[in-house]
Design an enzyme around this catalytic site. Structure first.
Site, PDB file in Angstrom:
ATOM      1  N   LYS A 139      -2.918  -0.243 -24.534  1.00  0.00           N
ATOM      2  CA  LYS A 139      -3.257  -0.498 -25.969  1.00  0.00           C
ATOM      3  C   LYS A 139      -2.053  -0.431 -26.843  1.00  0.00           C
ATOM      4  CE  LYS A 139      -7.738   1.144 -24.806  1.00  0.00           C
ATOM      5  NZ  LYS A 139      -8.668   2.195 -24.878  1.00  0.00           N
ATOM      6  N   ASP A 188      -6.909  12.822 -25.280  1.00  0.00           N
ATOM      7  CA  ASP A 188      -7.155  11.663 -24.702  1.00  0.00           C
ATOM      8  C   ASP A 188      -6.390  10.623 -25.616  1.00  0.00           C
ATOM      9  OD1 ASP A 188      -7.750   9.123 -23.837  1.00  0.00           O
ATOM     10  OD2 ASP A 188      -9.870   9.280 -23.583  1.00  0.00           O
ATOM     11  N   ARG A 203      -2.219  -3.138 -17.955  1.00  0.00           N
ATOM     12  CA  ARG A 203      -3.445  -2.478 -17.848  1.00  0.00           C
ATOM     13  C   ARG A 203      -3.169  -1.408 -16.886  1.00  0.00           C
ATOM     14  NH1 ARG A 203      -6.979  -5.105 -20.963  1.00  0.00           N
ATOM     15  NH2 ARG A 203      -8.361  -3.684 -21.063  1.00  0.00           N
ATOM     16  N   GLU A 230      -0.436   4.960  -0.598  1.00  0.00           N
ATOM     17  CA  GLU A 230      -1.195   6.048  -0.754  1.00  0.00           C
ATOM     18  C   GLU A 230      -0.324   7.355  -0.615  1.00  0.00           C
ATOM     19  OE1 GLU A 230      -4.346   5.541   2.191  1.00  0.00           O
ATOM     20  OE2 GLU A 230      -5.723   4.960   0.500  1.00  0.00           O
ATOM     21  N   TYR A 283       0.879  -1.292   0.057  1.00  0.00           N
ATOM     22  CA  TYR A 283      -0.018   0.042  -0.079  1.00  0.00           C
ATOM     23  C   TYR A 283       0.933   1.202  -0.005  1.00  0.00           C
ATOM     24  CZ  TYR A 283      -4.946  -0.002  -0.093  1.00  0.00           C
ATOM     25  OH  TYR A 283      -6.392  -0.244  -0.612  1.00  0.00           O
ATOM     26  N   THR A 327      -4.390   5.283 -21.800  1.00  0.00           N
ATOM     27  CA  THR A 327      -4.245   4.163 -21.088  1.00  0.00           C
ATOM     28  C   THR A 327      -2.772   3.839 -21.140  1.00  0.00           C
ATOM     29  OG1 THR A 327      -4.656   2.905 -23.010  1.00  0.00           O
ATOM     30  CG2 THR A 327      -6.482   3.535 -21.919  1.00  0.00           C
TER      31      THR A 327
HETATM   32  C1  LIG Z   1      -9.868   2.661 -24.066  1.00  0.00           C
HETATM   33  C2  LIG Z   1     -10.285   4.338 -24.000  1.00  0.00           C
HETATM   34  C3  LIG Z   1     -10.615   4.771 -22.632  1.00  0.00           C
HETATM   35  C4  LIG Z   1     -10.659   3.913 -21.407  1.00  0.00           C
HETATM   36  O1  LIG Z   1      -9.813   3.205 -20.947  1.00  0.00           O
HETATM   37  P1  LIG Z   1     -10.018   2.107 -19.793  1.00  0.00           P
HETATM   38  O2  LIG Z   1      -8.725   1.405 -19.787  1.00  0.00           O
HETATM   39  O3  LIG Z   1     -10.699   1.127 -20.739  1.00  0.00           O
HETATM   40  O4  LIG Z   1     -10.815   2.592 -18.894  1.00  0.00           O
HETATM   41  C5  LIG Z   1     -10.373   6.047 -22.390  1.00  0.00           C
HETATM   42  N1  LIG Z   1     -10.438   6.718 -23.779  1.00  0.00           N
HETATM   43  C6  LIG Z   1     -10.276   6.323 -24.925  1.00  0.00           C
HETATM   44  C7  LIG Z   1     -10.324   7.335 -26.008  1.00  0.00           C
HETATM   45  C8  LIG Z   1     -10.208   5.219 -25.202  1.00  0.00           C
HETATM   46  O5  LIG Z   1     -10.071   4.631 -26.532  1.00  0.00           O
END
Ligand SMILES: *Cc1c(COP(=O)(O)O)cnc(C)c1O
Length: 425
Positions: free
Chosen positions: A236, A207, A242, A63, A61, A233
């Site tokens: 991807k 994003d 993750r 925080e 932990y 993220t």
């Molecule tokens: C995949 C994605 C997210 C969210 O990610 P998670 O890890 O699934 O919560 C946010 N914004 C965009 C543009 C995404 O493609």
């Protein structure tokens, strides 16, 4: 009186402790090996990333932030988090980095918490046009707690309509303007968004969840230094564990950090942080730059090969790692096509296309991405082969014999391209 005696917990391997679960993991390992993963948001994390992400760091932990924690025993964790931050900073040339968000969605929520009050107006690309739920969709908390004004793509060419973005922004004066997409095959013009955000006094959030691997490798323009805050993220195209991360200008560092903790989350997932550090180290290598370039080349080759076979690829191609096929001119809709492809070992997802006359749960399109197959070392020759399989399956989607035959051919190809991180055999 009997004294309590310590009893050591038994600690066998998973295969012995829980054979049922062990078998399920083996099955998934086999599926990920034998099929072509074309879900645009998926990838294969490397063995090294998985080792870090599955390590004892998950037990701790912590925080707070390095040197400002609420529990003792942080010497190692501080070093891990500082290493992850330093590498991500170098990779993206970012002023400030937070690697604690549990995933992409919580990273975005932290941006709202840092800059908005409930009821404020926000703008993002609408879900049907390729935007993400967390950019203000009605079913998302972000559409419920904020006044969401979605923008879209142009009817003629399905590109983001910057004139509409400007018009809506001037009319609604959003506090926060999102750019970034989840099913959009073209380059995002961050500078154009910056201009509009500045004109209306909005915070610009980019994003890059899908494209962060492409951005850090230089095959997609970077929003760093343009947007006020950048979220992503890490699992991807970035090919990490993750997780989520936020990059921002120094002036917003404190607001972002406070929003993530204590605003939104408790203890960070330290094993994931370690995985991010490893992924960032990998992304700093020349090998990764080649990988990202190949992801885009493969997507372009696949789009070309599909169009040559009469498939309607939206926007007429792709600039990034994914393409959207509009199946309206074919005898099958997106969902049954995706299901037939899955039986044939080709795993993609059904997806709405812009201005889709069909419902989101039964739409006209398919979304196909190349990040995972490129991680296996597949190239443009394999993409041409893939287009042929997709064509065969779409034409004969109800014919089990065809689906089985294609699945066998796909497995044969996959055997030549072992994926990173999997246990083969
Ligand atoms: C995949 C994605 C997210 C969210 O990610 P998670 O890890 O699934 O919560 C946010 N914004 C965009 C543009 C995404 O493609």
């Amino acid at each position: 009186m009997t004294a309590a005696t310590g009893s050591k917990l038994s600690d066998p391997h998973l295969s012995e402790r829980d054979p049922d679960l062990f078998r399920l993991i083996q099955e998934e390992n086999k599926r990920e090996h034998e099929t072509m993963r074309l879900i645009a948001s998926e990838n294969y994390a490397s063995r090294a990333v998985m080792e870090a992400a599955g390590s004892c760091l998950a037990n701790k932990y912590s925080e707070g932030y390095a040197k400002k924690r609420y529990y003792e025993g942080q010497a190692v964790i501080d070093a891990v988090e500082e290493l992850a931050i330093a590498r991500v900073k170098e990779l993206f040339n970012a002023e400030h980095v937070n690697v604690q968000p549990y995933s992409g969605s919580p990273a975005n929520l932290a941006v709202y918490l840092a800059f908005c009050q409930p009821g404020d107006t926000i703008m993002g690309l609408g879900l049907p046009a390729g935007g993400h739920l967390t950019h203000g969709h009605t079913v998302s908390i972000t559409g419920k707690y904020f006044k969401s004004v979605p923008y879209g793509v142009r009817r003629e060419d399905h590109r983001i309509d910057m004139d509409e973005v400007r018009k809506l922004a001037k009319e609604h004066k959003p506090k926060l303007l999102w750019c970034g997409t989840t099913a959009y095959p073209r380059t995002i013009d961050f500078a154009a968004f910056r201009e509009i955000a500045t004109e209306v006094g909005a915070i610009l959030a980019a994003d890059i969840a899908h494209i962060s691997g492409l951005v850090c490798a230089g095959v997609h323009p970077s929003p760093i230094g343009i947007a006020d805050v950048v979220t992503s993220t890490t699992h991807k195209t970035f090919r990490g564990p993750r997780g989520g991360m936020i990059m921002c200008k120094k002036e917003h560092a404190s607001a972002i950090d406070k929003a993530v903790f204590p605003g939104l989350q408790g203890g960070p997932h330290n094993a994931a942080t370690a995985g991010i550090a490893v992924a960032a180290k990998e992304a700093l290598t020349p090998e990764f730059k080649v990988y990202a370039k190949n992801v885009v080349e493969n997507a372009k080759a696949l789009a070309e090969a599909l169009m040559a076979r009469g498939f309607a690829v939206t926007t007429g191609g792709t600039d990034n790692h994914l393409l959207l096929i509009d199946l309206t001119n074919k005898s099958v809709a997106g969902k049954p096509a995706a299901q037939a492809l899955d039986k044939a070992g080709i795993v993609a997802n059904y997806n709405s296309v812009p201005f889709d006359p069909r419902k989101p749960f039964d739409p006209s399109g398919l979304r196909i991405g190349t990040p995972a197959v490129t991680s296996r070392g597949m190239g443009t020759a394999e993409m041409v082969k893939l287009a042929e399989w997709v064509d065969r399956v779409v034409q004969k989607h109800g014919d089990e014999a065809t689906l089985t035959a294609v699945a066998n051919e796909v497995r044969e190809l996959c055997n030549h391209f072992p994926a990173p991180g999997l246990i083969v055999g």
